[in-house]
Design an enzyme around this catalytic site. Sequence first.
Site, mmCIF file in Angstrom:
data_model
loop_
_atom_site.group_PDB
_atom_site.id
_atom_site.type_symbol
_atom_site.label_atom_id
_atom_site.label_comp_id
_atom_site.label_asym_id
_atom_site.label_seq_id
_atom_site.Cartn_x
_atom_site.Cartn_y
_atom_site.Cartn_z
ATOM 1 N N GLU A 112 -3.513 15.162 18.352
ATOM 2 C CA GLU A 112 -3.036 14.376 17.205
ATOM 3 C C GLU A 112 -4.037 13.248 17.007
ATOM 4 O O GLU A 112 -5.130 13.290 17.588
ATOM 5 C CB GLU A 112 -1.586 13.898 17.398
ATOM 6 C CG GLU A 112 -1.339 13.113 18.669
ATOM 7 C CD GLU A 112 -1.701 11.656 18.608
ATOM 8 O OE1 GLU A 112 -0.949 10.878 18.016
ATOM 9 O OE2 GLU A 112 -2.735 11.262 19.228
ATOM 10 N N ARG A 157 0.815 -1.235 0.000
ATOM 11 C CA ARG A 157 0.000 0.000 0.000
ATOM 12 C C ARG A 157 0.842 1.276 0.000
ATOM 13 O O ARG A 157 0.366 2.336 0.434
ATOM 14 C CB ARG A 157 -0.941 0.048 1.206
ATOM 15 C CG ARG A 157 -2.014 -1.019 1.179
ATOM 16 C CD ARG A 157 -2.875 -0.972 2.414
ATOM 17 N NE ARG A 157 -3.899 -2.001 2.323
ATOM 18 C CZ ARG A 157 -5.206 -1.746 2.346
ATOM 19 N NH1 ARG A 157 -5.657 -0.532 2.485
ATOM 20 N NH2 ARG A 157 -6.070 -2.731 2.243
ATOM 21 N N ASP A 190 1.168 22.950 14.284
ATOM 22 C CA ASP A 190 0.102 23.951 14.165
ATOM 23 C C ASP A 190 -0.170 24.499 15.564
ATOM 24 O O ASP A 190 -0.167 23.739 16.533
ATOM 25 C CB ASP A 190 -1.209 23.303 13.680
ATOM 26 C CG ASP A 190 -1.030 22.529 12.396
ATOM 27 O OD1 ASP A 190 -1.280 23.101 11.328
ATOM 28 O OD2 ASP A 190 -0.627 21.341 12.468
HETATM 29 O O1 LIG Z 1 2.472 13.768 11.481
HETATM 30 P P1 LIG Z 1 1.697 12.524 11.749
HETATM 31 O O2 LIG Z 1 2.502 11.475 12.391
HETATM 32 O O3 LIG Z 1 0.963 11.996 10.536
HETATM 33 O O4 LIG Z 1 0.575 12.945 12.838
HETATM 34 C C1 LIG Z 1 -0.412 13.960 12.681
HETATM 35 O O5 LIG Z 1 -0.556 14.419 11.352
HETATM 36 C C2 LIG Z 1 -1.695 13.844 10.711
HETATM 37 C C3 LIG Z 1 -2.645 14.936 10.349
HETATM 38 O O6 LIG Z 1 -2.043 15.870 9.526
HETATM 39 C C4 LIG Z 1 -2.283 12.857 11.723
HETATM 40 O O7 LIG Z 1 -1.746 11.588 11.450
HETATM 41 C C5 LIG Z 1 -1.804 13.439 13.031
HETATM 42 O O8 LIG Z 1 -1.776 12.567 14.122
HETATM 43 O O1 LIG Z 2 -3.902 15.953 14.371
HETATM 44 C C1 LIG Z 2 -3.336 17.019 14.146
HETATM 45 C C2 LIG Z 2 -2.006 17.090 13.684
HETATM 46 C C3 LIG Z 2 -1.433 18.286 13.433
HETATM 47 N N1 LIG Z 2 -2.183 19.394 13.606
HETATM 48 C C4 LIG Z 2 -3.453 19.342 14.040
HETATM 49 O O2 LIG Z 2 -4.094 20.394 14.187
HETATM 50 N N2 LIG Z 2 -4.001 18.160 14.289
#
Ligand SMILES: O=P(O)(O)O[C@H]1O[C@H](CO)[C@@H](O)[C@H]1O
Ligand SMILES: O=c1cc[nH]c(=O)[nH]1
Length: 235
Positions: A179, A43, A204
């Site tokens: 997250e 995948r 962010d």
């Molecule tokens: O940077 P990763 O590890 O992907 O983690 C964060 O980024 C993603 C969202 O943009 C979600 O997977 C969130 O948990």
């Molecule tokens: O889950 C996430 C990851 C990065 N930034 C967000 O605002 N949310």
Amino acid sequence: MSVHIAAKKGEIAKTVLQPGDPLRAKYIADNFLTDVKLVSKTRNVFYFTGLYKGKEVSVGASGMGIPSIGIYSYELFTEFDVDTIIRIGTCGAYTTDLKVYDLLNVEHAASESTYAKFAWEIEEDLLSHQGNTFGLINDSAKELALNLKATNIHTSDIFYRKNLALPEIATKYNCTAVEMEAFALFANAQYLGKNAATILTVSDVIPTGDQISADQRETALTPMIELALETAIKM
Ligand SMILES: O=P(O)(O)O[C@H]1O[C@H](CO)[C@@H](O)[C@H]1O
Ligand SMILES: O=c1cc[nH]c(=O)[nH]1
């Protein structure tokens, strides 16, 4: 070989670094490991095994969200005898006390998700990191002179939402950031008696809209990557 990971038995190290993003995994393999072998590309979710300072380490993606990390971490723990998974992710800060690129070591993950309950009959909505990895991450941060904050975070199923007010569960458990995976990783590790930790870089700041770019989310996370690798060689 499992349903979602094509590696053969023995091709994945005991400790796995797990970003959400397959290209972050490739970036780490290309830039931080030697003697690297691509052991799965099922995948397009790449898994690599290589050496860091002479110790075997694997790095591979979880994908985004609880269902995805639920699958990958479970298969790593049960089909490949992995002992430790260190998630290395990005997060959104709920507070302006945090700034982009701040580093967090997750103490507990709180979630509205029913994953832990329906997968493992774990009823709690606040799950701890598992094993001694959290402490070793703190030790490594001191050695690297990195400013690392231990905190509770919110694992949400939601990235975009109408109401930007702090979700109830985040208030309840003092979560400073959000997250989308740690809760399921901790649930799987708790059920299976394995080690799991999560290091996050703030990408962010939700109240101000400050953010880093998509490219930076792939390649500008060196302190978090080094912190995870320096911890992996202590395991
Ligand atoms: O940077 P990763 O590890 O992907 O983690 C964060 O980024 C993603 C969202 O943009 C979600 O997977 C969130 O948990
Ligand atoms: O889950 C996430 C990851 C990065 N930034 C967000 O605002 N949310």
